[in-house]
Design a protein around this motif. Structure first.
Motif, PDB file in Angstrom:
ATOM      1  N   PHE A 243      19.315  47.269  -7.423  1.00 50.00           N
ATOM      2  CA  PHE A 243      18.379  47.547  -6.254  1.00 50.00           C
ATOM      3  C   PHE A 243      18.912  48.983  -5.628  1.00 50.00           C
ATOM      4  O   PHE A 243      17.898  49.464  -4.612  1.00 50.00           O
ATOM      5  CB  PHE A 243      18.729  46.465  -5.078  1.00 50.00           C
ATOM      6  N   PRO A 245      18.908  52.747  -5.390  1.00 46.59           N
ATOM      7  CA  PRO A 245      18.106  53.962  -5.812  1.00 46.59           C
ATOM      8  C   PRO A 245      18.906  55.011  -6.374  1.00 46.59           C
ATOM      9  O   PRO A 245      18.785  55.627  -7.294  1.00 46.59           O
ATOM     10  CB  PRO A 245      17.067  54.375  -5.003  1.00 46.59           C
ATOM     11  N   GLY A 249      18.165  52.213  -9.566  1.00 44.26           N
ATOM     12  CA  GLY A 249      17.643  51.006  -9.047  1.00 44.26           C
ATOM     13  C   GLY A 249      16.375  51.074  -8.110  1.00 44.26           C
ATOM     14  O   GLY A 249      16.087  52.166  -7.932  1.00 44.26           O
ATOM     15  N   ASP A 250      15.515  50.022  -7.881  1.00 47.29           N
ATOM     16  CA  ASP A 250      14.614  50.087  -7.052  1.00 47.29           C
ATOM     17  C   ASP A 250      14.478  49.206  -5.730  1.00 47.29           C
ATOM     18  O   ASP A 250      14.781  47.977  -5.814  1.00 47.29           O
ATOM     19  CB  ASP A 250      13.345  49.685  -7.879  1.00 47.29           C
ATOM     20  N   PRO A 251      14.552  49.656  -4.463  1.00 49.59           N
ATOM     21  CA  PRO A 251      14.638  48.836  -3.345  1.00 49.59           C
ATOM     22  C   PRO A 251      13.428  48.085  -3.173  1.00 49.59           C
ATOM     23  O   PRO A 251      13.573  46.968  -2.348  1.00 49.59           O
ATOM     24  CB  PRO A 251      14.666  50.014  -2.148  1.00 49.59           C
ATOM     25  N   LEU A 253      11.877  46.285  -5.357  1.00 51.31           N
ATOM     26  CA  LEU A 253      12.235  45.167  -6.202  1.00 51.31           C
ATOM     27  C   LEU A 253      13.111  44.212  -5.396  1.00 51.31           C
ATOM     28  O   LEU A 253      12.743  42.979  -5.249  1.00 51.31           O
ATOM     29  CB  LEU A 253      12.959  45.616  -7.300  1.00 51.31           C
TER      30      LEU A 253
ATOM     31  N   ILE B 144      15.578  53.671   3.427  1.00 50.30           N
ATOM     32  CA  ILE B 144      14.198  53.520   3.577  1.00 50.30           C
ATOM     33  C   ILE B 144      13.966  54.085   5.091  1.00 50.30           C
ATOM     34  O   ILE B 144      14.774  53.401   6.014  1.00 50.30           O
ATOM     35  CB  ILE B 144      13.748  52.278   3.491  1.00 50.30           C
ATOM     36  N   MET B 159      10.400  56.096   0.765  1.00 49.14           N
ATOM     37  CA  MET B 159      11.544  55.665  -0.349  1.00 49.14           C
ATOM     38  C   MET B 159      12.486  56.828  -0.812  1.00 49.14           C
ATOM     39  O   MET B 159      11.926  57.717  -1.090  1.00 49.14           O
ATOM     40  CB  MET B 159      10.715  54.860  -1.390  1.00 49.14           C
ATOM     41  N   ASN B 161      13.363  56.790  -3.872  1.00 50.29           N
ATOM     42  CA  ASN B 161      13.228  57.049  -5.219  1.00 50.29           C
ATOM     43  C   ASN B 161      11.803  57.353  -5.711  1.00 50.29           C
ATOM     44  O   ASN B 161      11.633  57.397  -6.679  1.00 50.29           O
ATOM     45  CB  ASN B 161      13.856  55.929  -6.191  1.00 50.29           C
ATOM     46  N   ARG B 162      10.835  57.370  -4.564  1.00 50.09           N
ATOM     47  CA  ARG B 162       9.508  57.968  -5.321  1.00 50.09           C
ATOM     48  C   ARG B 162       8.710  58.608  -3.965  1.00 50.09           C
ATOM     49  O   ARG B 162       9.024  58.219  -2.721  1.00 50.09           O
ATOM     50  CB  ARG B 162       8.939  56.627  -5.616  1.00 50.09           C
TER      51      ARG B 162
ATOM     52  N   TYR C  52      12.611  45.573 -15.553  1.00 56.27           N
ATOM     53  CA  TYR C  52      13.328  46.738 -16.141  1.00 56.27           C
ATOM     54  C   TYR C  52      12.889  46.985 -17.400  1.00 56.27           C
ATOM     55  O   TYR C  52      12.475  48.282 -17.935  1.00 56.27           O
ATOM     56  CB  TYR C  52      15.001  46.544 -15.888  1.00 56.27           C
ATOM     57  N   TRP C  55       9.519  48.889 -17.187  1.00 58.67           N
ATOM     58  CA  TRP C  55       9.679  50.176 -16.808  1.00 58.67           C
ATOM     59  C   TRP C  55      10.215  51.185 -17.769  1.00 58.67           C
ATOM     60  O   TRP C  55      10.016  52.143 -17.899  1.00 58.67           O
ATOM     61  CB  TRP C  55      10.492  50.344 -15.484  1.00 58.67           C
ATOM     62  N   ILE C 149      22.168  50.084 -16.559  1.00 62.39           N
ATOM     63  CA  ILE C 149      21.068  49.009 -15.948  1.00 62.39           C
ATOM     64  C   ILE C 149      21.087  47.850 -16.870  1.00 62.39           C
ATOM     65  O   ILE C 149      21.071  46.411 -16.620  1.00 62.39           O
ATOM     66  CB  ILE C 149      19.936  49.325 -15.253  1.00 62.39           C
TER      67      ILE C 149
END
Lengths: 561, 314, 217
Positions: A243, A245, A249-251, A253, B144, B159, B161-162, C52, C55, C149
């Motif tokens: 989760f 970044p 990870g990706d928040p 998600l 965020i 965000m 990361n993007r 994941y 991706w 990961i």
């Protein structure tokens, strides 16, 4: 009268009024409570706990409103304010609302309404209570150790970086999740397997239907919260990078995971309230409920659709545009079964014989407040409007109209409705009505201005604000004091009732479901006989004697007659 | 009706505000009528059918197909209509015109930074030309954040990361507040910004003048002031001695600092440099470790300039 | 809790049930519901896995080469075998053959212990290489920025599964004690039955984990 092959005789069992022994005094001593397997005692312990936590959460809310009296710092700093609003949210949601109706009132009445002696797994039931208490301890621990400032949503990466006590708080919620899951498992099994002879699915009280739907959501959604929080804890302790970044990870998600639970969870909070309202409207209109199946199945429909709309919390989050459109479309379909319920309740009152006793007063206030909550939900489902209103006070107001105007008013209605049944005491009806009106006024005064502020652009979770919002904030703060006074009044007359209230008859409101066919308070095993159900729970046109039928078996279990 | 709208909603200052407002009012009015109907029914029934005798008998009305179909179909039609309207407005918001002017937006705890195509950086203030679509390409440097301009009816999360994007077109010159609407910490509610919509000619002049400020031959302290403004330092650090989310810069250089871990030090050049680049290495007592790191964000010359600027604030 | 007939064959029926059948059905339904929550609990991790992998498809094929297919394969066979012995334990309990039931439970525990020992060797080998979950990851053999990961997900999934195996060992051990004491019979074998359901689920989850983690190609 029965279609079994064994010849079983049934007869009327008159109710014993004002019994000497009942579940409250059947056994004595602290140990008999701490280790009790009686669902009613467990329910009472839940009730005491949730009321305590409601009080804690309420004090936090009053502190927040007081701080917002002025645009700049008033008496606490931003750090404290952020901790207080997070705790207010977490305590109210995880410690109060989620267990409030199902675990407290549901525990006491589900088996009685089914004509069972207990829930299917009494030991599991007691374990759920202690798991809940254990989770609550972790929450209190995190309060004592600096609190937590992430908001109750624990969004990453703020929650992975924040210096506050995130782990103990999320671990507490993780534990309480298991309590909720086990309660759900217990209730679903109880409804399936423990119904009295003759009690078909079409004769279940609607409160039972709503608890059943709630159980389904608890079983299906809560494990996902558990795994989400576990991943969050691992993210903080080990940095697993799913989760956060900063670690790849990706928040977003996290938000998907979180709302996959937390959207259905709002139905865990409100659906049992619907069940209470169905009971109240029918009993106090002395009329069969309009559209029984529509009301019963709409609870299940809400439970089902509720799983498909989580993405509507994320319209501005940067989730894919296709998901945004699909989630918005599906969101509107939660409105339908909810609207159907409201119309059915109003239709039940038509040509009824309406008694405006305190519980009914709460039911009517609920209908008004919840309709506002529902309609403003339509507003937030509409994509372009939500872009403007998302994360403003409009959302705060909407949420409180649904959760407080909805669930808390239903909870109060249920509490007043069943109070004579489980305490055996009546309360002061005049004071109760006055308190109900005070709460209604205070509630609207607190939260109506928040709709306006939100539309005007006031963002939520703001410690300081622009001066243009001050007047509305002050209305809201005054409203919160009125609410506080109202709740104090409720606490006052309920305590008086416990100490010196008049003894309650077995059926003070003229209800037809099984809990009114046994003594107030109930005997230790709910009924002195095995009840037999002939009529539906709202068939007010049938003679009351036919609701008190039981299997005529004189040798049966004579030890507590 | 107009007055009601003006009371509920802020000024409508973008091209798509009026569409959003129209839907807002439509839902308010249709919902209001529904609520009114239900309220009247509740009060009327409570009075008309009040229990007068204890032995009253009520009719058995279990359901009515016509009624039930009616109150399912009418809301269904209404919600489909509302969905379609909301979708149309949102689709417009998501699709920026191809000729839109592009500005990069960075959110950081607790300020905004706007980077223009010619390299100009503006802190806190987003200056844009009137009557021209502006596309924002946004990202966050830490947690965020969310970019919200109520007057434009737009909101978009940033965000870490993007990139995320948003666009708007403001027809008239004017000033509009920017809020952060995703909770980001102790300075969340102080993370304000301003959109300044100016006529096209004035915008061009401003852009050229700003460009000149970043040229290399400026005196250090003056460059430092520009960095201070562009990076949004003032969101947390005042220069007039008042306390903010972070300590004030007034009288900072050379003073004795005591830290949350109980140690203390003199605020010399090295301390200032460390505090900028590894911001949470030493946290002054009474403050939260809320500042993001500027390692890799500022050039050496910019750091020197900022230190020179801080030293000037006595 | 007053049983006038406490000496009869119905001694195991708790006070709130009408008869043995109702109690058995309730317990079974309750266990199934609990298994549903378990599936959803692991489901969250499977979703993280799917996301994941979608991706970073190349990462997953790359990283899976670091997992020992032979050890994983043996573990799969061991667990499938343990499901069989568990099923037999239930069967023998139904047939009133407490002794065989006892030994079958013992065989199940033995298999579970073999599984855990193999898992231990797999883990220590990876730790030795520097393949730790999360930030402690120091392995350089996989040229991918998000390699840690994959292993975080690997450790979360297999670790959580391992905890379930441990819980299973505890439960089956308790069943052995009860069996030894003669608590179960053809009339009452509910705990054996529902623990069996749990054990099959633990087995089933591994049957999903093995191809998803080890056999990516």
């Amino acid at each position: 009268m029965t279609n079994t092959t064994k010849p079983v005789a049934i007869r009327e069992f008159p109710v014993e009024e004002f019994p000497e022994t009942h579940y409250l005094n059947a056994t004595k001593g602290l140990k008999s409570w701490m280790l009790t397997l009686d669902h009613k005692r467990i329910g009472l312990m839940y009730l005491a706990s949730v009321i305590f936590f409601f009080f804690v959460g309420g004090l936090l809310a009053l502190a927040l409103r007081l701080e917002l009296w002025e645009p700049a710092q008033n008496f606490m700093d931003a750090e404290t304010y952020n901790r207080v609003f997070t705790l207010h949210g977490a305590v109210m949601i995880f410690l109060f609302i989620i267990p409030s109706i199902p675990a407290a009132l549901g525990n006491i009445f589900l088996p009685v309404m089914l004509g069972a002696k207990d829930v299917a797994f009494p030991r599991l039931n007691l374990a759920s209570f202690y798991i809940y208490l254990g989770g609550a301890m972790f929450t209190l621990y995190s309060m004592a150790h600096g609190g937590i400032d992430t908001g109750w949503t624990f969004y990453t990466p703020y929650s992975t970086n924040s210096g506050s006590a995130v782990i103990s708080m999320t671990f507490g919620v993780f534990i309480m999740g298991f309590s909720s899951i086990l309660t759900g498992v217990n209730f679903i099994t109880t409804v399936h397997k423990m119904r009295a002879p003759g009690q078909t699915w079409g004769k279940l009280p609607l409160f039972v239907w709503s608890l059943y739907a709630t159980g389904v959501i608890q079983v299906l959604a809560t494990p996902v919260l558990a795994i989400t929080l576990l991943l969050l804890i691992m993210e903080r302790t080990l940095g697993i990078g799913i989760f956060d970044p900063a670690l790849g990870g990706d928040p977003v998600l996290f938000q998907h995971f979180f709302w996959f639970y937390s959207h259905p969870a709002v139905y865990i909070m409100i659906v049992p309230g619907f069940g209470i309202i169905s009971e109240l409207i029918s009993t106090f209109s002395r009329k069969v409920i309009f559209g029984y199946w529509a009301v019963a199945l709409s609870s299940l429909a809400i439970a089902f659709i509720g799983f498909l709309v989580w993405g509507h919390h994320m319209f501005t989050s940067g989730q894919s545009e296709l998901s945004t459109v699909v989630f918005s479309f599906l969101t509107f379909f939660v409105g339908l079964p909810t609207g159907i319920k409201i119309m059915n309740w109003v239709a039940t009152m038509y040509r009824g014989s309406i008694w405006l006793a305190t519980p009914m007063l709460y039911a009517i206030e609920f209908l008004f407040l919840f309709t506002i909550g529902g309609l403003t939900g339509i507003m937030l489902g509409a994509l372009s409007v939500d872009i403007h209103l998302h994360d403003t006070y409009y959302v705060v107001a909407h949420f409180h109209y649904v959760m407080m105007g909805g669930t808390v008013f239903a909870f109060l209605g249920g509490l007043h409705y069943w109070w004579p049944k489980f305490t055996g005491k009546m309360y002061n009806e005049t004071l109760a009505k006055i308190a109900s009106v005070i709460l209604f006024i205070g509630f609207n005064m607190t939260f109506l201005p928040q709709f306006v502020m939100g539309s005007q652009g006031m963002p939520r979770r703001y410690f300081g604000y622009l001066e243009q919002f001050q007047t509305l904030h002050q209305y809201s703060t005054v409203g919160s004091w009125i609410l506080g006074v109202g709740f104090l009044l409720v606490a006052y007359y309920l305590i008086v009732s416990l100490v010196k209230g008049a003894k309650a008859p077995s059926n003070p409101w003229g209800g037809r479901s099984l809990e009114w066919m046994t003594s107030s308070p109930m005997p230790a095993h709910n009924f002195e006989h095995v009840p037999v159900v002939i009529h539906g729970p709202y068939d007010h046109h049938q003679p009351i004697a036919e609701f008190r039928m039981g299997i005529d078996a004189p040798h049966h279990d004579t030890t507590h007659a | 009706m107009e007055r009601l709208k003006d009371y509920f909603l802020p000024e409508s200052a973008s091209t798509f505000a009026s569409d959003t407002d129209g839907l807002f009012m439509f839902i308010n009015i249709s919902g209001g009528l529904l609520l009114l109907g239900i309220t009247i029914a509740l009060i009327w029934f409570s009075w008309k059918y009040k229990r007068r005798r204890e032995d009253e008998v009520t009719p058995v009305i279990r359901h009515s197909t016509i009624l039930e179909v009616t109150w399912t179909v009418i809301p269904l039609v209404l919600i489909l209509f509302v969905f379609a309207w909301g979708f149309r407005g949102w689709a417009t918001m998501r699709n920026a015109p191809a000729d839109a002017y592009e500005v990069y937006v960075t959110g950081l705890s607790f300020g905004w930074q706007f980077t223009y195509p010619n390299g100009v950086i503006s802190g806190t203030e987003l200056v844009v030309p009137a009557g021209r679509p502006v596309r924002l390409i946004m990202q966050s440097r830490d947690v965020i954040h969310s970019f919200f301009v109520p007057d434009f009816r737009i909101k978009q999360d940033l965000m870490p990361n993007r990139y995320t994007t948003a666009w708007f077109e403001a027809p008239e010159p004017g000033e509009h507040v920017i809020f952060c609407t995703e909770f980001c910490g102790s300075g969340h509610s102080a993370m304000l910004g301003k959109v300044k919509v100016v006529p096209v000619a004035e915008f061009e002049t401003w852009l050229t003048a700003e460009k000149a400020k970043t040229e290399g031959d400026l005196p250090l302290a003056e460059l430092g002031r520009n960095v201070f403004n562009q990076q949004g330092c003032m969101a947390c650090h005042s220069v007039d001695g008042s306390a903010g989310i972070g300590p004030t810069f007034k009288g900072l250089a050379g003073s004795q600092r005591s830290f949350t871990d109980g140690s203390s030090a003199t605020a010399d050049d090295n301390y200032l440099r460390e505090s900028i680049l590894r911001s949470n290495a030493k946290v002054v007592a009474g403050f939260a470790p809320a500042m993001p790191s500027y390692q890799g964000v500022l050039s050496d010359r910019q750091v020197d300039a900022l230190i020179a600027f801080i030293k000037e604030q006595q | 809790m007053s049983h006038t007939d406490s000496m009869s064959a119905n001694a195991h029926v708790q006070h709130h049930f009408v008869d043995s059948e109702q109690q058995f059905d309730s317990a079974k339904l309750g266990m199934w519901l609990f298994l549903v929550t378990e599936v959803l609990f692991f489901g969250g991790l499977f979703v993280a896995y799917i996301v994941y992998r979608a991706w970073n498809p190349e990462l997953f094929t790359l990283a899976a080469t670091q997992l020992d297919t032979v050890m994983g394969g043996i573990n799969t066979l061991v667990l499938i075998g343990s499901s069989l012995t568990m099923a037999l334990a239930i069967r023998y309990a139904q047939l009133n053959d407490a002794k065989k039931s006892f030994w079958m439970l013992g065989a199940t525990i033995a298999a579970a212990l073999v599984f855990m020992v193999i898992k231990y060797f797999e883990y220590t080998h990876k730790f030795h290489l520097g393949i730790f979950p999360g930030e402690a990851y120091t392995f350089t053999g996989i040229d991918h920025p998000k390699a840690h990961i994959f292993f975080s997900i690997y450790y979360m999934m297999t670790g959580l599964h391992g905890i379930h195996v441990l819980i299973g060992i505890g439960l089956i051990g308790w069943l052995m004690v009860k069996t030894k004491r003669g608590a179960f019979s053809a009339e009452y074998y509910t705990p054996v039955e529902i623990t069996g359901l749990y054990w099959h689920l633990v087995d089933l989850i591994w049957i999903f984990l093995f191809p998803l983690l080890y056999l990516i190609d």
